[in-house]
Design a protein around this motif. Structure first.
Motif, PDB file in Angstrom:
ATOM      1  N   SER A 375       0.828  -1.214   0.000  1.00  0.00           N
ATOM      2  CA  SER A 375       0.000   0.000   0.000  1.00  0.00           C
ATOM      3  C   SER A 375       0.860   1.261   0.000  1.00  0.00           C
ATOM      4  O   SER A 375       2.050   1.231   0.328  1.00  0.00           O
ATOM      5  N   THR A 377       0.055   5.220   1.360  1.00  0.00           N
ATOM      6  CA  THR A 377      -0.973   5.912   2.143  1.00  0.00           C
ATOM      7  C   THR A 377      -0.615   7.372   2.378  1.00  0.00           C
ATOM      8  O   THR A 377       0.521   7.707   2.731  1.00  0.00           O
ATOM      9  N   CYS A 452      -7.600   9.980   5.282  1.00  0.00           N
ATOM     10  CA  CYS A 452      -6.537   9.273   4.563  1.00  0.00           C
ATOM     11  C   CYS A 452      -6.960   8.955   3.144  1.00  0.00           C
ATOM     12  O   CYS A 452      -8.157   8.816   2.853  1.00  0.00           O
ATOM     13  N   ARG A 454      -5.569   5.903   0.375  1.00  0.00           N
ATOM     14  CA  ARG A 454      -4.652   4.762   0.326  1.00  0.00           C
ATOM     15  C   ARG A 454      -4.761   4.062  -1.019  1.00  0.00           C
ATOM     16  O   ARG A 454      -5.864   3.731  -1.477  1.00  0.00           O
ATOM     17  N   LYS A 456      -3.977   0.688  -2.815  1.00  0.00           N
ATOM     18  CA  LYS A 456      -3.736  -0.710  -2.419  1.00  0.00           C
ATOM     19  C   LYS A 456      -3.452  -1.542  -3.664  1.00  0.00           C
ATOM     20  O   LYS A 456      -4.225  -1.537  -4.623  1.00  0.00           O
TER      21      LYS A 456
END
Length: 476
Positions: A375, A377, A452, A454, A456
């Motif tokens: 990930s 982030t 946040c 993120r 992935k």
């Protein structure tokens, strides 16, 4: 020879100055030895061979019949003691002088593109604190006059603003370039060319004394990136101490080498001292060591890329490329509110995660293949309503290093402890396609403020990953 008590060659009361002088003598003896026969220096090879990623092709160098590049001095008129070809208004001491030696090449001309790249990638404020010194290295007065006229027509605004200095030197500046020492197995004509180049560079350094705080040399066939002046300032500020001698912004030759102005006279003197034995892009390495800088300080990603094919030495083809350069100008210029950036993937060299999110040039490059579950982030300092998010991966130089399978999530909640940061209550807002994602109208689809974002990875891929730009646009 009897050693002082205790085996100390210098003795307890020896002066540090004497020790330093002896060290310099030893180094200079080494320099004198290297001119007797070629020495394979792995450190030099590291800088000049382009390592294992580039092929350097030098076609056969044909004998030069007519050349104004200065391998033989062409008599001119009475030398003008003023090196400036065009008058310029006086300016305050600048932050940086950028030196560009240029010469008429057979089959190509690059200097105009180089100057345009330098000027166009500066902000108006930066143009007031940078000087560009273009040195006309041709020794034929007719050729020099033609080139000077072209520069005046194309860059009159920069000259009249005092930003661009066009200089030359009379033939009387050069010594008799009769070559008697044939170092590195090179032919006499080539050694004459590189010997004159030593004096060309030394003249530029001496002209630039005390007109700026720093001096940087480039060639007349390079391009740069938007925000390069800010990147240079940042790299200077990031140095752990002020004892450095040379900061490098290109891995090639003598391109993008930055020195303190206070060191220019010493460097000019060394070039003139060993003009016959050493090419300039070896001498600067010795100079750095003499000033006790034993390691290379190279910024990555680099800021200058070599564009030329035809060398300034007639008949030489030199298609060199800097492998750490990729023209990564940020295209989308998002709001990008203050945030921290984290990743589970290792960084390659200094291509750090934050560079993909920062508004200045730069990008994140993984050291290895991304795997399922990895990930990337972004944790905002404060929650924000989102309007649009664009993420680009891969690059022009490395198009295969794009994200092949992944999606983007936004998180409502941030759980932060002394040892861990965890984004929670996620919602998927889009899938990557061809290494890119662009999702808009988020203020309608996401009713909460996000803490946040993120990325992935959802499938292992063999190519490494470049995250070129992350642009976050916030809603009012």
């Amino acid at each position: 020879m009897r050693l002082p008590r205790g085996g100390n060659l210098f003795g307890r009361g020896s002066s540090p100055v004497i020790v330093t002088l002896l060290a310099c003598v030893v180094t200079l003896q080494f320099l004198l030895l290297t001119r007797q026969q070629p020495v394979k220096d792995l450190r030099l090879e590291r800088v000049h061979s382009q390592r294992d990623i580039m092929e350097v092709r030098e076609e056969r160098m044909e004998p030069v019949k007519e050349c104004s590049c200065g391998t033989s001095i062409v008599p001119g008129t009475t030398p003008d003691p003023n090196p400036l070809l065009f008058p310029v208004p006086k300016r305050d001491k600048a932050f940086l002088t950028i030196g560009i030696p240029t010469i008429k090449r057979k089959g190509a001309s690059y200097y105009a593109h180089t100057i345009k790249s330098l000027v166009s990638n500066m902000s108006p404020a930066e143009r007031k604190e940078v000087l560009i010194v273009v040195f006309l290295a041709d020794t034929d007065p007719t050729v020099k006059a033609e080139l000077a006229g072209d520069i005046r027509r194309n860059f009159s605004d920069a000259i009249d603003a005092g930003m661009l200095h066009v200089i030359h030197t009379p033939s009387s500046y050069y010594p008799n370039l009769t070559i008697t020492k044939f170092t590195y197995g090179q032919e006499k004509h080539y050694i004459q060319w590189r010997a004159k180049q030593n004096f060309d560079y030394a003249f530029m350094f001496e002209y630039s004394l005390d007109i700026s705080k720093y001096y940087m040399q480039i060639e007349d066939d390079v391009i740069t990136v938007d925000g390069y002046i800010g990147a240079i300032k940042q790299y200077i500020a990031e140095q752990p101490d002020s004892t450095w001698t040379c900061l490098e912004f290109s891995e090639l030759g003598f391109i993008g080498k930055l020195y303190k102005n206070s060191d220019l006279q010493k460097l000019a003197s060394l070039l003139k001292l060993f003009y016959e034995e050493q090419p300039v892009d070896y001498t600067y390495l010795y100079f750095n060591m003499l000033n006790t800088q034993m390691v290379q300080r190279l910024r990555k990603p680099t800021l200058f890329q070599h564009q030329g094919i035809h060398s300034s030495y007639p008949g030489k083809i030199q298609p060199l490329k800097d492998r750490f350069f990729d023209q990564m100008t940020k295209l989308y210029k998002g709001d990008n509110p203050p945030a921290e950036v984290f990743t589970s993937m290792k960084s390659f060299l200094t291509f750090l995660p934050r560079l993909a999110y920062e508004k200045t040039e730069g990008y994140f490059w993984t050291h290895g293949s991304p795997s399922d579950g990895d990930s990337f982030t972004i944790v905002f300092q404060e929650p924000h309503r989102l309007r649009r998010v664009i993420i680009d991966t891969g690059s022009v130089g490395h198009p295969e290093d794009r994200l092949l399978s992944g999606h983007l999530e936004a998180s409502l909640t941030l759980l932060k402890t002394e040892v861990n940061i965890q984004c929670m209550n996620d919602i998927m807002i889009g899938e990557f396609k061809d290494g890119r994602i662009d999702v808009g109208s988020l203020e309608e689809s996401i009713k909460f403020k996000a803490m946040c974002l993120r990325v992935k990875i959802t499938k292992h891929q063999e190519p490494w990953l470049i995250v070129r730009e992350i642009a976050v646009f916030t809603a009012a």
